[in-house]
Enzyme design. Structure first.
Site, PDB file in Angstrom:
ATOM      1  N   HIS A  85       0.855  -1.191   0.000  1.00  5.04           N
ATOM      2  CA  HIS A  85       0.000   0.000   0.000  1.00  5.04           C
ATOM      3  C   HIS A  85       0.884   1.231   0.000  1.00  5.04           C
ATOM      4  O   HIS A  85       1.872   1.298   0.709  1.00  5.04           O
ATOM      5  CB  HIS A  85      -0.923   0.010   1.220  1.00  5.04           C
ATOM      6  CG  HIS A  85      -2.040   1.000   1.066  1.00  5.04           C
ATOM      7  ND1 HIS A  85      -3.237   0.665   0.471  1.00  5.04           N
ATOM      8  CD2 HIS A  85      -2.132   2.318   1.380  1.00  5.04           C
ATOM      9  CE1 HIS A  85      -4.019   1.735   0.450  1.00  5.04           C
ATOM     10  NE2 HIS A  85      -3.374   2.749   0.997  1.00  5.04           N
ATOM     11  N   ASP A 166     -13.966   3.620   7.213  1.00  3.41           N
ATOM     12  CA  ASP A 166     -12.906   4.329   6.491  1.00  3.41           C
ATOM     13  C   ASP A 166     -13.440   4.942   5.203  1.00  3.41           C
ATOM     14  O   ASP A 166     -13.017   6.022   4.808  1.00  3.41           O
ATOM     15  CB  ASP A 166     -11.719   3.409   6.191  1.00  3.41           C
ATOM     16  CG  ASP A 166     -10.644   4.190   5.436  1.00  3.41           C
ATOM     17  OD1 ASP A 166     -10.149   5.173   6.013  1.00  3.41           O
ATOM     18  OD2 ASP A 166     -10.354   3.867   4.279  1.00  3.41           O
ATOM     19  N   ARG A 173     -12.482  13.380   4.774  1.00  6.38           N
ATOM     20  CA  ARG A 173     -11.166  14.020   4.958  1.00  6.38           C
ATOM     21  C   ARG A 173     -10.692  14.676   3.680  1.00  6.38           C
ATOM     22  O   ARG A 173     -10.053  15.724   3.698  1.00  6.38           O
ATOM     23  CB  ARG A 173     -10.141  12.961   5.420  1.00  6.38           C
ATOM     24  CG  ARG A 173     -10.356  12.529   6.846  1.00  6.38           C
ATOM     25  CD  ARG A 173      -9.572  11.272   7.156  1.00  6.38           C
ATOM     26  NE  ARG A 173      -8.169  11.430   6.852  1.00  6.38           N
ATOM     27  CZ  ARG A 173      -7.402  10.471   6.296  1.00  6.38           C
ATOM     28  NH1 ARG A 173      -7.903   9.278   6.036  1.00  6.38           N
ATOM     29  NH2 ARG A 173      -6.144  10.712   6.042  1.00  6.38           N
ATOM     30  N   SER A 188      -6.465   4.644   8.604  1.00  2.00           N
ATOM     31  CA  SER A 188      -7.191   4.430   7.349  1.00  2.00           C
ATOM     32  C   SER A 188      -6.554   3.281   6.567  1.00  2.00           C
ATOM     33  O   SER A 188      -7.228   2.333   6.153  1.00  2.00           O
ATOM     34  CB  SER A 188      -7.144   5.733   6.532  1.00  2.00           C
ATOM     35  OG  SER A 188      -7.451   5.512   5.187  1.00  2.00           O
ATOM     36  N   LYS A 192      -7.962  -1.023   6.533  1.00  4.56           N
ATOM     37  CA  LYS A 192      -8.338  -1.698   5.278  1.00  4.56           C
ATOM     38  C   LYS A 192      -7.448  -2.911   5.027  1.00  4.56           C
ATOM     39  O   LYS A 192      -7.903  -3.957   4.574  1.00  4.56           O
ATOM     40  CB  LYS A 192      -8.186  -0.734   4.087  1.00  4.56           C
ATOM     41  CG  LYS A 192      -9.282   0.293   4.018  1.00  4.56           C
ATOM     42  CD  LYS A 192      -9.111   1.201   2.825  1.00  4.56           C
ATOM     43  CE  LYS A 192      -7.884   2.044   2.919  1.00  4.56           C
ATOM     44  NZ  LYS A 192      -8.030   3.444   2.599  1.00  4.56           N
TER      45      LYS A 192
HETATM   46  N1  URA Z   1      -4.317   6.273   1.628  1.00  8.35           N
HETATM   47  C1  URA Z   1      -5.306   5.767   2.409  1.00  8.35           C
HETATM   48  O1  URA Z   1      -5.801   4.663   2.201  1.00  8.35           O
HETATM   49  N2  URA Z   1      -5.732   6.508   3.430  1.00  8.35           N
HETATM   50  C2  URA Z   1      -5.221   7.723   3.706  1.00  8.35           C
HETATM   51  O2  URA Z   1      -5.643   8.325   4.656  1.00  8.35           O
HETATM   52  C3  URA Z   1      -4.195   8.245   2.896  1.00  8.35           C
HETATM   53  C4  URA Z   1      -3.742   7.481   1.843  1.00  8.35           C
END
Ligand code: URA
Length: 430
Positions: A85, A166, A173, A188, A192
């Protein structure tokens, strides 16, 4: 157990208090089920942005986000799961190359990537993949399993029930100036990823002008925070801190980023994609070694095997890998103001300009233009003549060029000498 109401939770965090565990659990649950309004959630998120969360609050916040939905279990798959990620960058199409590359490197692994849409000035993997005609991001649990078993990789949108809290907070956000917060980004991403069921995780934490973390100490703290959350949840996690001062590769947008990824997979990308290739290979090495697999992703990339996996991934999700992708109808070049060497192309400015051209969203309900974006005709280190095009702007609607050019006015820096070459990976955490 105490009874909570939204205003009391907001006031406690606004006044720099520490939120009790049950207040956090109640708030996240009540926002997910609609009892707490968007305005109230926005106020709490701003209070967290300004006053932070303690490590204890962050653990409970992340756990509450995971528990807001389902948790996927890939143990029956018979493959070692590994995911990556990124915290978000400009021109960051790494996932499109990395997922098929890692899957093509070993039949023992599977890459169950749950990806998102664009956030702020940064692009989103799902928006890019949707530029492929027919491709769809939603996969049932059954389809995920068969794709991972047969192809070894997938890129899917986190289903509505993976960390639904989220989904709501992410969109909120994006439009309330509360993205660049260490606890909010960490919770966040990690909620996930943990709910997505991967057992191994490599984080690409971007640092620089075009990243949410603009300096190394903050990026390091974000990386350490996420690695800690992952390890505590039983996910083998490492992070690479990587440069995001200039856009990655030669393309920024949706269709154009798919085009560049396909060129890298096919071994026909030019030298403007070298930073993208270096980063992808570094992440692939980390992913494979976390799984205890000995393989050489550079060799696999050179063999063309990852292109076959890419095509199988696209086909498995309804896409036609050979179909024409939407392209922009209007083009405008942005020229060098002086002769010399390009020393810098400001990633933040390019990200904002690309969004203004239509490749990203100014509001969460906006649709993206797949064809819009920016091609970097030159990269830092390239010589340039005064008046020579450095960036090629692509849009469906020519009225978008003016605002994009305004964002780019100081984006390209030209000097008498080429800049030092910095490697894209800065350090490893974990
Ligand atoms: N990527 C994400 O999944 N969440 C964030 O808050 C920032 C980047």
């Amino acid at each position: 157990m105490a009874v909570w109401d939204a205003t009391s939770v907001i006031i406690l965090k606004r006044d720099k208090g520490v939120l009790p565990d049950d207040a956090i659990r109640w708030f996240i649950d009540a926002y997910t089920n609609g009892t707490v309004s968007h305005e109230q959630a926005a106020a709490l998120v701003m209070a967290v942005f300004l006053n932070g969360l303690t490590p204890g609050e962050l653990s409970v916040w992340t756990e509450a986000m995971i528990q807001s939905g389902d948790r996927i279990d890939h143990t029956a798959l018979g493959r070692i799961t590994v995911d990556k990620h990124s915290t978000g960058g400009v021109g960051d199409k790494v996932s499109l190359i990395l997922c098929p590359l890692v899957a093509a490197s070993s039949k023992e692994v599977a890459v169950p990537q749950l990806a998102g849409r664009g956030l702020g000035h940064t692009g989103g993997t799902i928006d890019k993949m949707e530029a492929i005609p027919g491709w769809r991001p939603e996969l049932s649990a059954e389809k995920m399993r068969t794709t991972l078993r047969e192809v070894g990789a997938m890129i899917a949108s986190a289903s509505t029930n993976i960390a639904p809290a989220d989904k709501l907070l992410y969109a909120l956000r994006d439009t309330t100036g509360t993205v660049a917060s260490i606890p909010l980004i960490a919770s966040s991403i990690m909620s996930k990823k943990i709910a997505g069921g991967t057992k191994n995780l490599v984080l690409d934490v971007k640092v620089g002008r075009g990243a949410f973390m603009t300096n190394l100490p903050d990026a390091r703290q974000l990386a350490e925070t996420m690695v800690g959350i992952g390890q505590r949840a039983g996910v083998n996690t490492v992070a690479l801190l990587t440069r995001m001062d200039n856009p990655l590769g030669s393309m920024v947008g949706n269709t154009v980023e798919v085009d560049e990824s396909v060129a890298v997979l096919g071994g026909v990308a030019d030298s403007r994609s070298q930073d993208l290739i270096d980063l992808t290979l570094a992440l692939a090495d980390e992913m494979l070694s976390l799984c205890g697999i000995k393989a050489d992703p550079a060799e696999v990339l050179a063999s063309g095997a990852a292109t076959e996996t890419w095509q199988a991934m696209v086909l498995a999700q309804g896409g036609d890998p050979g179909a024409d992708r939407p392209s922009a109808s209007s083009v405008s070049d942005f020229a060098a103001s002086a002769a010399g060497f390009v020393t810098e192309i400001n990633a933040l400015a390019v990200g904002i300009a690309s969004m203004r051209l239509g490749a990203g969203r100014a509001r969460k309900e906006d649709a993206v233009s797949f064809g819009a974006g920016i091609e970097l005709l030159k990269k830092p280190g390239d010589p340039v003549q005064k008046g020579e095009p450095v960036l090629r702007l692509l849009a469906d609607d020519p009225s978008r060029f003016g605002p994009a050019i305004e964002a780019l006015h100081a984006a390209v820096t030209i000097g008498a000498d080429p800049p030092e070459h910095d490697s894209v990976v800065i350090e490893r955490v974990g």
